[in-house]
Design an enzyme around this catalytic site. Structure first.
Site, PDB file in Angstrom:
ATOM      1  N   GLY A  93     -10.264 -63.156  36.516  1.00 39.88           N
ATOM      2  CA  GLY A  93     -10.658 -61.923  35.854  1.00 39.88           C
ATOM      3  C   GLY A  93     -10.821 -62.146  34.371  1.00 39.88           C
ATOM      4  CB  SER A  94     -11.149 -62.531  31.597  1.00 39.07           C
ATOM      5  OG  SER A  94     -10.737 -63.685  32.260  1.00 39.07           O
ATOM      6  CG  ASN A  95      -9.365 -57.289  29.640  1.00 38.51           C
ATOM      7  OD1 ASN A  95      -9.989 -56.614  30.433  1.00 38.51           O
ATOM      8  ND2 ASN A  95      -8.047 -57.375  29.667  1.00 38.51           N
TER       9      ASN A  95
END
Length: 805
Positions: free
Chosen positions: A239-241
């Site tokens: 995932g990630s931001n």
């Protein structure tokens, strides 16, 4: 090699260290003794600063790779060795065929399946052929030198050091590696979204025979395929931001970048921190994926970048019309074409070798298995082949190396355009001149909406609009994938087709499509395979946009603001739902609700706890655990379409849907189940989150802040619930290598970093959990990038390493 702790290096030694003509001599030791690196072989100097972060200096790319391989082995030898067993296809030989496979490098559910795939890759010389391709289609000499050096450095560490990690101490499967092994690991990472995500389907596919030969089989379930593809793209392990701010929003007119990748906390997809320097040629810091000699996410004196897993579907399916007389022959424009038979033999621990057959077509491997990743069958009339363009992609290293040398976001784009090597991620970047960038520049099969309209089978007409996975008619030659003139690789999109946003006040992504990288400047016009437009966003995306848009609007931003955003730990789901939940709770007759087991539960105490909760996932927050357990149960019991009273509107995508439907069947049951569960575990409803969301390291409990994907928390943490042990006692995935980067006009970037799970997986290492404790306390590492800062480290330790000849 001897190592020593030094208090200070002389100015003359520092000047020598950074001179482009030569490497420094070995570390000054306690009694002034020096060891000199060999003049002909590979050598490097590694300066360790706080938390075991190495600053690696090599005189050329081979030597830099050598130092990187040596230092990675020192921290992660067991994890690395396990991965090299995987890509050699030898897991069954050492660990048995039925044991669970290495999930870091493929989706295989057993060692045998994993080995059949990776032995097939090795047997056909796939990696060697890609290495032989001229740049930019293949890797540059510099990246080959990095890989060659990495293997030599790893091997040198094995020869010179005694393994202390109990995971692999004395293990026969820890062996020297080759350049091919390093490249094979690059390859495994590249195909994770395609072939690597369908290993069981590839290795189990068999042509119909016997009773099956007389039947065409059931038609595939389109909704099941859609669900499988969505599950792959929403893999909780990836995932990630990330957000980049333009100079107009910052205090000094320079850009800012906050990267928050959500990756596994265990195994071969961990990050590892380092600074890499070739004097006069390269100077970059950040994190590499284990087994890789290049920085994947990082920064230098001018630019910083991060990645988020994209919504692009990096594979396509081709429906084959089979010859009724032979299910291993398919027709293209009426002409018979025989599948290629790939027979693979795998050595098995304590048993005879196992031989299986795989079937390959002009499009790629045939995929079919019971309970596999893709619910497709091979019948007498139809089969499905998987096209994965990343199976011809050995360009990730050069793309990352281009970022490492970049002097601004324009150079980041230039590296993407030249090498086109990112398999399944977006790129977000900012630079010291104040530019911001978002781009979904990745390797995707060239499926245009027009091609899908002309060539989709009946199955594809359902799956492509819904999930972006094309199922094309493989019997028609005019349905072949075309090529863009600016594409390095045939059958893929060129850089001019990639969704890209330049110089917006903010550019943000939290694993939704490119559409709302900036809510005020939405991106449209891209093909469906890249992602959707005008559809509901995740709670994490919605919360992130609310946060970063407000930051940009406020302006005057500094790195400190990025630090606060990372650990704000706001729960978007709570902002939307907790007040209504507490109110509905208080209105329940008699303060009771019926649980899933049919028993009445007194939930009255939960009402006040939820009403007074601060709506964060800080370790000291009371009520966070109660809401977390309630929200998980509510999400499982109440379908998304029934959860909210106000539905999604594309005209207001950040604020809709909203208003919790507390009258939905399942609401009161979810609340009762959450309260009953906590009481059964002996957990007070108003207990602090950090008392029951922890990781255990060397017998000590370390509180962990952050929250799960479903609640939309920026600081994403996916913990493991263990009621018998009192709550969440491990983390599988979540915030990993975090970096907050800006510039102040000097040559030294202003950077704060944090590797949440720490640098080493060896429980005997001093860097097994030191940064995990920092993460628990929401503290940061002040990066040491420039020479003066490295040399000023109170924990400076210098190691000179060289190749034994």
């Amino acid at each position: 090699m001897r190592t020593t702790r030094v208090r200070r290096l002389a100015a003359g030694a520092a000047a020598l260290l950074m001179a482009s003509a030569a490497l420094p001599a070995a570390a000054a030791e306690r009694h002034g003794r020096q060891e000199h690196p060999s003049h002909g072989g590979m050598s490097a100097v590694i300066r360790y600063t706080e938390y075991g972060i190495p600053h690696i200096v090599g005189r050329d790319y081979k030597s830099l790779g050598f130092g990187t391989g040596w230092a990675q082995a020192a921290d992660q030898v067991c994890t690395l060795a396990d991965g090299f067993v995987t890509v050699r296809g030898e897991r069954s030989r050492f660990f048995g065929p039925d044991a669970a496979a290495d999930s870091a490098l493929s989706s295989a559910t057993s060692n045998l399946s994993s080995d059949l795939y990776f032995r097939g890759v090795r047997q056909t010389g796939t990696v060697e052929k890609l290495l032989a391709e001229p740049a930019p289609r293949g890797p540059s000499r510099q990246v080959k030198d990095l890989m060659r050096g990495f293997a030599a450095g790893y091997n040198t560490w094995l020869e010179q050091k005694r393994i202390t990690d109990p995971t692999c101490r004395g293990a026969t499967w820890v062996r020297p590696i080759t350049t091919q092994d390093v490249a094979a690991r690059f390859y495994a990472i590249a195909v994770l979204g395609g072939q690597g995500g369908s290993v069981d389907d590839i290795t189990a596919a068999e042509p119909p025979s016997g009773s099956a030969a007389g039947s065409g089989g059931a038609a595939p379930d389109a909704q099941a395929l859609i669900g499988a593809v969505r599950e792959r793209t929403a893999d909780a392990n990836m995932g990630s931001n990330a957000v980049a701010f333009q100079g107009d929003t910052t205090a000094n007119g320079r850009g800012l970048l906050l990267g928050n990748p959500h990756y596994p906390w265990h195994g071969g997809r961990r990050f590892w921190q380092a600074q890499q320097t070739i004097p006069g040629e390269l100077d970059v810091a950040g994190a590499a994926l284990l087994g890789s000699p290049t920085i994947a996410i990082g920064y230098n004196s001018r630019v910083a970048w991060s990645h988020t897993v994209s919504t692009g579907v990096p594979f396509s399916l081709h429906q084959l019309a089979l010859d009724p007389a032979d299910p291993t022959v398919y027709l293209v424009d009426g002409k018979r074409e025989r599948m290629k038979k790939r027979t693979v033999t795998v050595a098995v621990k304590g048993a005879a070798p196992v031989t299986r057959t795989q079937w390959w077509t002009r499009y790629g491997p045939v995929v079919a298995s019971e309970g596999g990743d893709l619910p497709l069958s091979w019948t007498t009339t139809t089969a499905y082949a998987l096209n994965d363009p990343n199976a011809a992609n050995m360009r990730f290293g050069d793309t990352s190396l281009g970022f490492s040398k970049a002097r601004g976001t324009a150079d980041v784009l230039a590296s993407l355009a030249r090498h086109q090597g990112l398999p399944w991620v977006n790129t977000i970047a900012a630079d010291s001149s104040g530019h911001s960038l978002y781009t979904q520049s990745q390797v995707l099969p060239r499926i245009t909406d027009d091609l899908a309209a002309r060539c989709s089978t009946g199955l594809g007409k359902v799956t492509y609009p819904a999930a972006g996975v094309a199922v094309l008619d493989g019997s028609r030659g005019d349905c072949a994938l075309g090529s863009d003139p600016d594409a390095v690789q045939r059958g893929t999109f060129g850089p001019s087709r990639m969704p890209t946003l330049k110089d917006a006040p903010y550019a943000e992504n939290s694993n939704d499509s490119a559409w709302l990288a900036n809510a005020d400047r939405p991106l449209t016009g891209y093909e469906r395979i890249f992602g959707n437009i005008g559809t509901q966003r995740s709670l994490r995306t919605r919360g992130a946009i609310e946060d970063v848009a407000a930051m940009a609007e406020r302006g005057g931003l500094t790195v400190r603001d990025l630090e606060r955003q990372e650990f704000r730990n706001r729960v978007p789901a709570a902002d939307l739902a907790v007040a209504d939940t507490a109110k509905a709770c208080a209105a329940l007759p008699g303060g009771t609700a019926t649980g899933s087991d049919g028993k009445a539960v007194d939930v009255s105490a939960a009402c006040a706890v939820l009403a007074h909760w601060d709506r964060t996932m800080d370790t000291g927050s009371r009520g966070a655990l109660l809401f977390d357990r309630f929200w998980r149960k509510l999400s499982a019991k109440v379908p998304a379409a029934q959860r909210w009273k106000v539905p999604f509107s594309a005209a207001d995508p950040v604020r809709t849907p909203n208003t919790l439907n507390t009258g939905a069947p399942g609401f009161a049951t979810a609340l009762a189940d959450a309260v009953a569960e906590l009481r059964a575990a002996g957990i007070a409803l108003d207990s602090r989150l950090g008392e029951h969301q922890v990781v255990v390291r060397n017998g000590q409990r370390i509180p962990v802040p952050g929250g799960t994907e479903g609640m939309g928390v920026w600081n994403k943490i996916e913990p493991v619930w263990d009621q018998a042990r009192g709550g969440y006692t491990e983390v599988t995935t979540g915030s990993s290598h975090i970096q907050a980067v800006g510039w102040d006009g000097s040559r030294c970037p202003v950077a704060r970093t944090l590797l949440t799970y720490s640098q080493s997986s060896n429980p005997k290492s001093p860097h097994f959990s030191d940064q995990t404790r920092l993460f628990s306390g929401e503290k940061w590492v002040t990066a040491r990038f420039c020479e003066k800062d490295i040399l000023a480290s109170p924990e400076l330790r210098v190691v000179s390493v060289r190749e034994d000849r």
